[in-house]
Design an enzyme around this catalytic site. Structure first.
Site, PDB file in Angstrom:
ATOM      1  N   CYS A 183      34.506  38.600  48.138  1.00  0.00           N
ATOM      2  CA  CYS A 183      34.416  37.700  46.991  1.00  0.00           C
ATOM      3  C   CYS A 183      33.104  36.949  47.167  1.00  0.00           C
ATOM      4  O   CYS A 183      33.029  36.025  47.971  1.00  0.00           O
ATOM      5  CB  CYS A 183      35.597  36.730  46.926  1.00  0.00           C
ATOM      6  SG  CYS A 183      35.438  35.537  45.579  1.00  0.00           S
ATOM      7  N   CYS A 229      33.331  33.060  45.828  1.00  0.00           N
ATOM      8  CA  CYS A 229      34.178  32.031  46.446  1.00  0.00           C
ATOM      9  C   CYS A 229      35.014  32.670  47.544  1.00  0.00           C
ATOM     10  O   CYS A 229      34.454  33.094  48.549  1.00  0.00           O
ATOM     11  CB  CYS A 229      35.038  31.324  45.398  1.00  0.00           C
ATOM     12  SG  CYS A 229      35.756  32.427  44.173  1.00  0.00           S
ATOM     13  N   SER A 230      36.314  32.740  47.387  1.00  0.00           N
ATOM     14  CA  SER A 230      37.154  33.259  48.472  1.00  0.00           C
ATOM     15  C   SER A 230      38.381  33.962  47.924  1.00  0.00           C
ATOM     16  O   SER A 230      39.432  33.945  48.555  1.00  0.00           O
ATOM     17  CB  SER A 230      37.569  32.106  49.389  1.00  0.00           C
ATOM     18  OG  SER A 230      38.239  31.106  48.628  1.00  0.00           O
ATOM     19  N   CYS A 231      38.267  34.564  46.738  1.00  0.00           N
ATOM     20  CA  CYS A 231      39.417  35.233  46.122  1.00  0.00           C
ATOM     21  C   CYS A 231      39.895  36.374  47.020  1.00  0.00           C
ATOM     22  O   CYS A 231      39.099  37.174  47.503  1.00  0.00           O
ATOM     23  CB  CYS A 231      39.052  35.764  44.741  1.00  0.00           C
ATOM     24  SG  CYS A 231      38.527  34.442  43.638  1.00  0.00           S
TER      25      CYS A 231
END
Lengths: 114, 213
Positions: B116, B119-121
């Site tokens: 990702c 972000c941090s999906c």
């Protein structure tokens, strides 16, 4: 790469140069798990969306990314979103934070919930 | 002593993050205050928060591994999983929430890896919370640019002839990888197969390996 002029904001990191990937790993502490739970619960109840969470995280800027931990950034964003959706006011938050701080000097002392 | 960390290592082998016994931080104060305000205003309850924490703690790569092992054993299920991973996961009884899940099949011709960049999906309902490196600048930046090099740092050395597909997740679309079934596992049960499916193999930074006999 010149991140100032390629038209991207700081969080849009794909393709940039960076160092080795660290395999450091930590277990989440209780307060971090609580932050995670608040995000899931409040977004599930319609107080804000994951996009709202991200908007504030991105607006916090690169310095916050470098200096604050993951869930520190999350609680800052969750709080901003909850104030925007009128869950409580900044004044109520300030009063409550002062009350919490007065309880003790460690997380365990200051957090009443067990 | 830089290596004298054994007193601070959890049963999982990772250090605990500073918690209850360190000075109260500003952001911890905010977490406590926000949580209490939400309870006072009947937006949530302490019990609901604890239940949510327990639910998240119960999620681990074992959920994804069960899906992968079934897909290895049941071609019809694999077809379903590749067509609609959200529906197939729900059919297995897994609570994946509103996430749109997409399964990517590694084959002898293609290796898939998930990142990702923004972000941090991460498919947290299938794999639990993401490892720290998944959220790091280094992984987010480099994976789309030099995946082969990133993979080699994870110990996965693919021939240059093997195409690598990099999948950039979004908040609404979360990918996970169905790793290749290891050779020599024809006689293993579905449960035994699931034990071979590591977290990293479902992110694409690892491969499933046969047990050493």
């Amino acid at each position: 790469m010149d991140t100032q002029t390629d038209g991207r904001r700081w969080h849009d990191m794909g393709g940039q140069d960076a160092g080795p990937i660290s395999d450091d790993q930590h277990d989440f502490s209780l307060w971090e798990k609580r932050v995670d739970a608040l995000m899931i619960l409040c977004s599930g109840k319609g107080y804000f969306t994951v996009d709202g969470l991200r908007r504030v995280l991105e607006d916090m800027g690169e310095e916050a990314f470098e200096t604050m931990s993951y869930y520190e950034r999350w609680i800052a964003s969750i709080n901003q979103n909850l104030i925007e959706s009128s869950a409580y006011t900044t004044e109520e938050l300030a009063t409550k934070m002062a009350e919490v701080e007065a309880r003790g000097t460690t997380y365990g002392d200051a957090s009443l919930g067990k | 002593m830089p290596h004298d960390h054994h007193d601070h290592v959890s049963p999982s082998g990772h250090p605990y993050r500073a918690d209850d016994d360190t000075p109260l931080s500003y952001w911890q104060t905010m977490e406590i205050a926000v949580r209490e305000l939400l309870v006072e205003k009947d937006i949530t309850t302490a019990e609901e928060i604890n239940t949510q924490i327990d639910a998240m703690d119960a999620r681990s790569p074992a959920i994804g591994a069960a899906l992968v092992a079934r897909a290895w054993c049941d071609p019809e299920f694999k077809t379903q999983l590749l067509a609609d991973a959200s529906a197939a996961s729900r059919e297995m009884g897994f609570d994946i929430g509103p996430m749109h899940l997409i399964a990517l099949e590694n084959t002898a011709d293609t290796h898939n890896i998930v990142v990702c960049t923004l972000c941090s999906c991460y498919p947290r309902n299938l794999l639990g919370l993401p490892p720290d490196w998944y959220k790091s600048r280094a992984y987010r930046s480099r994976t789309v640019k030099e995946p082969r090099k990133v993979l080699s740092e994870f110990g996965v050395n693919l021939p240059n002839s093997m195409p690598i597909r990099v999948h950039d997740s979004t908040a609404d679309m979360r990918y996970f990888v169905i790793p290749m079934r290891p050779d020599g596992t024809e006689d293993l049960s579905q449960d035994a197969l699931a034990a071979l499916v590591t977290r990293d193999s479902m992110i694409g930074t690892g491969i499933a390996t046969a047990p050493i006999t």
